[in-house]
Design a protein around this motif. Structure first.
Motif, mmCIF file in Angstrom:
data_model
loop_
_atom_site.group_PDB
_atom_site.id
_atom_site.type_symbol
_atom_site.label_atom_id
_atom_site.label_comp_id
_atom_site.label_asym_id
_atom_site.label_seq_id
_atom_site.Cartn_x
_atom_site.Cartn_y
_atom_site.Cartn_z
ATOM 1 N N SER A 291 2.274 18.637 11.767
ATOM 2 C CA SER A 291 3.271 18.163 10.811
ATOM 3 C C SER A 291 3.287 19.092 9.612
ATOM 4 C CB SER A 291 2.952 16.751 10.339
ATOM 5 O OG SER A 291 3.124 15.856 11.402
ATOM 6 N N LYS A 292 4.475 19.274 9.041
ATOM 7 C CA LYS A 292 4.628 20.102 7.849
ATOM 8 C C LYS A 292 4.473 19.247 6.607
ATOM 9 C CE LYS A 292 7.896 23.143 10.150
ATOM 10 N NZ LYS A 292 9.267 23.600 10.179
ATOM 11 N N ASN A 293 4.326 19.888 5.468
ATOM 12 C CA ASN A 293 4.238 19.176 4.191
ATOM 13 C C ASN A 293 5.608 18.585 3.872
ATOM 14 O OD1 ASN A 293 3.698 18.225 1.690
ATOM 15 N ND2 ASN A 293 3.135 20.175 0.803
ATOM 16 N N GLN A 294 5.693 17.293 3.646
ATOM 17 C CA GLN A 294 6.960 16.609 3.401
ATOM 18 C C GLN A 294 7.526 16.912 2.021
ATOM 19 O OE1 GLN A 294 8.650 14.614 5.574
ATOM 20 N NE2 GLN A 294 7.202 15.034 7.175
ATOM 21 N N GLY A 295 6.694 17.202 1.033
ATOM 22 C CA GLY A 295 7.134 17.361 -0.334
ATOM 23 C C GLY A 295 7.682 18.726 -0.684
ATOM 24 N N SER A 296 7.688 19.692 0.233
ATOM 25 C CA SER A 296 8.093 21.047 -0.107
ATOM 26 C C SER A 296 9.577 21.303 0.074
ATOM 27 C CB SER A 296 7.309 22.047 0.750
ATOM 28 O OG SER A 296 7.654 21.880 2.109
ATOM 29 N N LYS B 84 0.827 -1.195 0.000
ATOM 30 C CA LYS B 84 0.000 0.000 0.000
ATOM 31 C C LYS B 84 0.874 1.263 0.000
ATOM 32 C CE LYS B 84 -3.673 -2.210 2.610
ATOM 33 N NZ LYS B 84 -4.404 -2.225 3.869
ATOM 34 N N GLU B 85 0.297 2.344 -0.507
ATOM 35 C CA GLU B 85 0.972 3.634 -0.454
ATOM 36 C C GLU B 85 0.974 4.140 0.981
ATOM 37 O OE1 GLU B 85 2.456 5.465 -2.902
ATOM 38 O OE2 GLU B 85 2.177 3.717 -4.183
ATOM 39 N N ARG B 86 2.012 4.884 1.340
ATOM 40 C CA ARG B 86 2.096 5.441 2.673
ATOM 41 C C ARG B 86 1.146 6.636 2.780
ATOM 42 N NH1 ARG B 86 7.923 6.524 4.518
ATOM 43 N NH2 ARG B 86 7.838 4.285 4.366
ATOM 44 N N PRO B 87 0.282 6.677 3.799
ATOM 45 C CA PRO B 87 -0.647 7.806 3.914
ATOM 46 C C PRO B 87 0.084 9.089 4.301
ATOM 47 C CG PRO B 87 -0.861 6.352 5.799
ATOM 48 C CD PRO B 87 0.081 5.680 4.838
ATOM 49 N N SER B 88 -0.460 10.216 3.891
ATOM 50 C CA SER B 88 0.139 11.503 4.205
ATOM 51 C C SER B 88 -0.109 11.852 5.666
ATOM 52 C CB SER B 88 -0.461 12.586 3.316
ATOM 53 O OG SER B 88 0.004 13.855 3.715
ATOM 54 N N THR B 89 0.882 12.437 6.324
ATOM 55 C CA THR B 89 0.741 12.867 7.713
ATOM 56 C C THR B 89 0.642 14.379 7.816
ATOM 57 O OG1 THR B 89 3.130 12.923 8.000
ATOM 58 C CG2 THR B 89 2.011 10.871 8.573
ATOM 59 N N GLU B 90 0.425 15.043 6.692
ATOM 60 C CA GLU B 90 0.356 16.499 6.679
ATOM 61 C C GLU B 90 -0.822 16.984 7.521
ATOM 62 O OE1 GLU B 90 -0.145 20.175 3.521
ATOM 63 O OE2 GLU B 90 -0.088 18.113 2.800
ATOM 64 N N GLY B 91 -0.549 17.902 8.421
ATOM 65 C CA GLY B 91 -1.584 18.478 9.265
ATOM 66 C C GLY B 91 -1.891 17.694 10.518
ATOM 67 N N MET B 92 -1.331 16.498 10.681
ATOM 68 C CA MET B 92 -1.577 15.722 11.891
ATOM 69 C C MET B 92 -0.720 16.274 13.036
ATOM 70 S SD MET B 92 -1.705 11.805 10.675
ATOM 71 C CE MET B 92 -3.022 11.175 9.687
ATOM 72 N N THR B 93 -1.140 16.030 14.252
ATOM 73 C CA THR B 93 -0.406 16.505 15.416
ATOM 74 C C THR B 93 0.749 15.557 15.713
ATOM 75 O OG1 THR B 93 -2.438 17.431 16.311
ATOM 76 C CG2 THR B 93 -0.621 17.135 17.838
#
Length: 90
Positions: free
Chosen positions: A84-89, A63-72
């Motif tokens: 959490s910050k956006n990982q792709g930036s 499975k693809e790894r879910p995004s953690t953006e915005g999670m505490t």
């Protein structure tokens, strides 16, 4: 480039391999895992403490790894938190 030593056999032996940039974790490994699974689709592996068996082709794809953006995210021994910050930036 050169050779690196890898421990084997419960840490009692060593193997020398080429110093290629080998990805053995993360997204790169999932891609490698999918390629290996596709190549060995008819191979039977044991499951459930060795009591069952199934073909590798019947197992689900990674499975693809879910995004953690915005999670505490908990920080500092559990006393603080931040979003959490956006990982792709980067």
């Amino acid at each position: 480039m050169g050779k690196i030593r890898i421990r084997s056999g419960r840490g009692t032996g060593t193997i020398e391999v080429d110093d290629a940039k080998q990805k053995i974790s993360g997204d790169e490994y999932k891609k490698l895992q999918a390629v290996k699974k596709k190549a060995a689709a008819n191979r039977v592996v044991s499951s459930g403490r060795g009591t069952g068996s199934r073909k590798l082709g019947d197992m689900p794809d990674p499975k693809e790894r879910p995004s953690t953006e915005g999670m505490t995210r908990i920080t500092g021994r559990g006393t603080g938190s931040r979003k959490s910050k956006n990982q792709g930036s980067s």
